[in-house]
Motif scaffolding. Structure first.
Motif, PDB file in Angstrom:
ATOM      1  N   SER A 149     -70.480  45.409  96.399  1.00 21.28           N
ATOM      2  CA  SER A 149     -71.480  46.072  97.207  1.00 21.28           C
ATOM      3  C   SER A 149     -71.940  47.366  96.527  1.00 21.28           C
ATOM      4  O   SER A 149     -71.196  47.966  95.746  1.00 21.28           O
ATOM      5  CB  SER A 149     -70.871  46.393  98.572  1.00 21.28           C
ATOM      6  OG  SER A 149     -71.818  46.947  99.424  1.00 21.28           O
ATOM      7  N   ARG A 150     -73.157  47.757  96.848  1.00 22.09           N
ATOM      8  CA  ARG A 150     -73.689  48.999  96.302  1.00 22.09           C
ATOM      9  C   ARG A 150     -72.767  50.159  96.663  1.00 22.09           C
ATOM     10  O   ARG A 150     -72.259  50.228  97.780  1.00 22.09           O
ATOM     11  CB  ARG A 150     -75.094  49.251  96.856  1.00 22.09           C
ATOM     12  CG  ARG A 150     -75.772  50.407  96.170  1.00 22.09           C
ATOM     13  CD  ARG A 150     -77.216  50.517  96.575  1.00 22.09           C
ATOM     14  NE  ARG A 150     -77.914  51.367  95.625  1.00 22.09           N
ATOM     15  CZ  ARG A 150     -78.999  52.043  95.927  1.00 22.09           C
ATOM     16  NH1 ARG A 150     -79.542  51.942  97.113  1.00 22.09           N
ATOM     17  NH2 ARG A 150     -79.575  52.801  95.025  1.00 22.09           N
ATOM     18  N   ASP A 186     -71.217  51.100  91.111  1.00 23.03           N
ATOM     19  CA  ASP A 186     -72.274  50.093  91.252  1.00 23.03           C
ATOM     20  C   ASP A 186     -73.428  50.721  92.034  1.00 23.03           C
ATOM     21  O   ASP A 186     -73.243  51.143  93.176  1.00 23.03           O
ATOM     22  CB  ASP A 186     -71.699  48.884  92.001  1.00 23.03           C
ATOM     23  CG  ASP A 186     -72.685  47.750  92.189  1.00 23.03           C
ATOM     24  OD1 ASP A 186     -73.905  47.964  92.063  1.00 23.03           O
ATOM     25  OD2 ASP A 186     -72.230  46.633  92.488  1.00 23.03           O
ATOM     26  N   VAL A 187     -74.603  50.793  91.420  1.00 23.80           N
ATOM     27  CA  VAL A 187     -75.766  51.395  92.088  1.00 23.80           C
ATOM     28  C   VAL A 187     -76.877  50.382  92.350  1.00 23.80           C
ATOM     29  O   VAL A 187     -77.959  50.743  92.803  1.00 23.80           O
ATOM     30  CB  VAL A 187     -76.323  52.604  91.293  1.00 23.80           C
ATOM     31  CG1 VAL A 187     -75.300  53.727  91.224  1.00 23.80           C
ATOM     32  CG2 VAL A 187     -76.789  52.200  89.915  1.00 23.80           C
ATOM     33  N   GLN A 188     -76.600  49.115  92.083  1.00 21.31           N
ATOM     34  CA  GLN A 188     -77.618  48.071  92.272  1.00 21.31           C
ATOM     35  C   GLN A 188     -77.804  47.772  93.750  1.00 21.31           C
ATOM     36  O   GLN A 188     -76.839  47.689  94.508  1.00 21.31           O
ATOM     37  CB  GLN A 188     -77.194  46.807  91.527  1.00 21.31           C
ATOM     38  CG  GLN A 188     -78.230  45.700  91.579  1.00 21.31           C
ATOM     39  CD  GLN A 188     -77.864  44.573  90.626  1.00 21.31           C
ATOM     40  OE1 GLN A 188     -77.582  44.819  89.463  1.00 21.31           O
ATOM     41  NE2 GLN A 188     -77.851  43.366  91.127  1.00 21.31           N
ATOM     42  N   SER A 189     -79.031  47.576  94.131  1.00 16.90           N
ATOM     43  CA  SER A 189     -79.361  47.256  95.522  1.00 16.90           C
ATOM     44  C   SER A 189     -78.682  45.967  95.959  1.00 16.90           C
ATOM     45  O   SER A 189     -78.597  45.000  95.199  1.00 16.90           O
ATOM     46  CB  SER A 189     -80.872  47.112  95.676  1.00 16.90           C
ATOM     47  OG  SER A 189     -81.191  46.607  96.951  1.00 16.90           O
ATOM     48  N   ASN A 190     -78.209  45.947  97.189  1.00 14.47           N
ATOM     49  CA  ASN A 190     -77.599  44.739  97.741  1.00 14.47           C
ATOM     50  C   ASN A 190     -78.629  43.639  97.976  1.00 14.47           C
ATOM     51  O   ASN A 190     -78.266  42.477  98.148  1.00 14.47           O
ATOM     52  CB  ASN A 190     -76.868  45.051  99.045  1.00 14.47           C
ATOM     53  CG  ASN A 190     -75.628  45.874  98.815  1.00 14.47           C
ATOM     54  OD1 ASN A 190     -75.029  45.845  97.740  1.00 14.47           O
ATOM     55  ND2 ASN A 190     -75.240  46.635  99.814  1.00 14.47           N
ATOM     56  N   ARG A 217     -74.570  43.627  87.071  1.00 14.87           N
ATOM     57  CA  ARG A 217     -74.758  44.686  88.062  1.00 14.87           C
ATOM     58  C   ARG A 217     -75.104  45.967  87.303  1.00 14.87           C
ATOM     59  O   ARG A 217     -74.605  46.204  86.202  1.00 14.87           O
ATOM     60  CB  ARG A 217     -73.486  44.931  88.869  1.00 14.87           C
ATOM     61  CG  ARG A 217     -73.038  43.788  89.753  1.00 14.87           C
ATOM     62  CD  ARG A 217     -73.955  43.505  90.893  1.00 14.87           C
ATOM     63  NE  ARG A 217     -73.939  44.559  91.910  1.00 14.87           N
ATOM     64  CZ  ARG A 217     -74.597  44.471  93.059  1.00 14.87           C
ATOM     65  NH1 ARG A 217     -75.321  43.392  93.330  1.00 14.87           N
ATOM     66  NH2 ARG A 217     -74.549  45.444  93.923  1.00 14.87           N
ATOM     67  N   ARG A 262     -69.903  55.344  99.247  1.00 12.29           N
ATOM     68  CA  ARG A 262     -70.955  55.250 100.255  1.00 12.29           C
ATOM     69  C   ARG A 262     -71.209  56.592 100.951  1.00 12.29           C
ATOM     70  O   ARG A 262     -72.334  56.909 101.312  1.00 12.29           O
ATOM     71  CB  ARG A 262     -70.628  54.176 101.281  1.00 12.29           C
ATOM     72  CG  ARG A 262     -71.744  53.982 102.295  1.00 12.29           C
ATOM     73  CD  ARG A 262     -71.666  52.669 103.025  1.00 12.29           C
ATOM     74  NE  ARG A 262     -71.809  51.509 102.173  1.00 12.29           N
ATOM     75  CZ  ARG A 262     -72.949  51.076 101.652  1.00 12.29           C
ATOM     76  NH1 ARG A 262     -74.063  51.732 101.861  1.00 12.29           N
ATOM     77  NH2 ARG A 262     -72.985  49.992 100.920  1.00 12.29           N
ATOM     78  N   GLN A 290     -73.997  58.465  99.320  1.00  9.89           N
ATOM     79  CA  GLN A 290     -75.200  57.682  99.025  1.00  9.89           C
ATOM     80  C   GLN A 290     -76.450  58.546  98.906  1.00  9.89           C
ATOM     81  O   GLN A 290     -77.310  58.262  98.067  1.00  9.89           O
ATOM     82  CB  GLN A 290     -75.403  56.550 100.023  1.00  9.89           C
ATOM     83  CG  GLN A 290     -75.710  56.964 101.436  1.00  9.89           C
ATOM     84  CD  GLN A 290     -75.818  55.761 102.370  1.00  9.89           C
ATOM     85  OE1 GLN A 290     -75.728  54.617 101.950  1.00  9.89           O
ATOM     86  NE2 GLN A 290     -76.013  56.023 103.642  1.00  9.89           N
ATOM     87  N   GLN A 310     -78.515  58.451  95.448  1.00  7.26           N
ATOM     88  CA  GLN A 310     -79.905  58.001  95.447  1.00  7.26           C
ATOM     89  C   GLN A 310     -80.838  59.106  94.965  1.00  7.26           C
ATOM     90  O   GLN A 310     -81.789  58.847  94.219  1.00  7.26           O
ATOM     91  CB  GLN A 310     -80.330  57.504  96.826  1.00  7.26           C
ATOM     92  CG  GLN A 310     -81.709  56.871  96.840  1.00  7.26           C
ATOM     93  CD  GLN A 310     -81.803  55.657  95.928  1.00  7.26           C
ATOM     94  OE1 GLN A 310     -81.043  54.709  96.075  1.00  7.26           O
ATOM     95  NE2 GLN A 310     -82.730  55.677  94.979  1.00  7.26           N
TER      96      GLN A 310
END
Length: 105
Positions: free
Chosen positions: A2-3, A22-26, A34, A88, A91, A95
């Protein structure tokens, strides 16, 4: 996977970069890779404090690490085996750093 999950770095450079975030969108799933960003120990930056708007500080197992945003890259998903936590709670900072890197601010 998961992101914002944090993984132990499986690469040979894990001495300098012990973790990857991991910064890739879910929304993007099913790919063989990833997008991740290295997490370096804050202690490695003893002579300077990196600007937090591009290099957020992320706690991993009680130790502060710097998200080295400009060094992001892709890694095969199959190599991300040892999940050590989640960022998380950071976040917004993560971002914001990604937005700053890509000029989307």
């Amino acid at each position: 996977m998961s992101r914002f999950d944090i993984f132990a770095n499986p690469g040979k450079n894990r001495g300098n970069i012990p973790f990857l975030i991991d910064v890739q969108s879910n929304v993007i799933s099913g790919l063989a890779t990833r997008v991740v960003v290295p997490l370096r120990p804050l202690s490695a930056f003893a002579s300077m404090t990196p600007p937090p708007e591009l290099f957020p500080i992320i706690d991993v197992n009680g130790e502060d690490h710097v998200m080295d945003t400009p060094q992001l890259g892709a890694i095969p998903s199959s190599e991300l085996k040892s999940n050590v936590g989640s960022a998380r709670v950071h976040q917004f900072e993560i971002q914001s750093a990604l937005d700053r890197l890509f000029g989307a601010y």
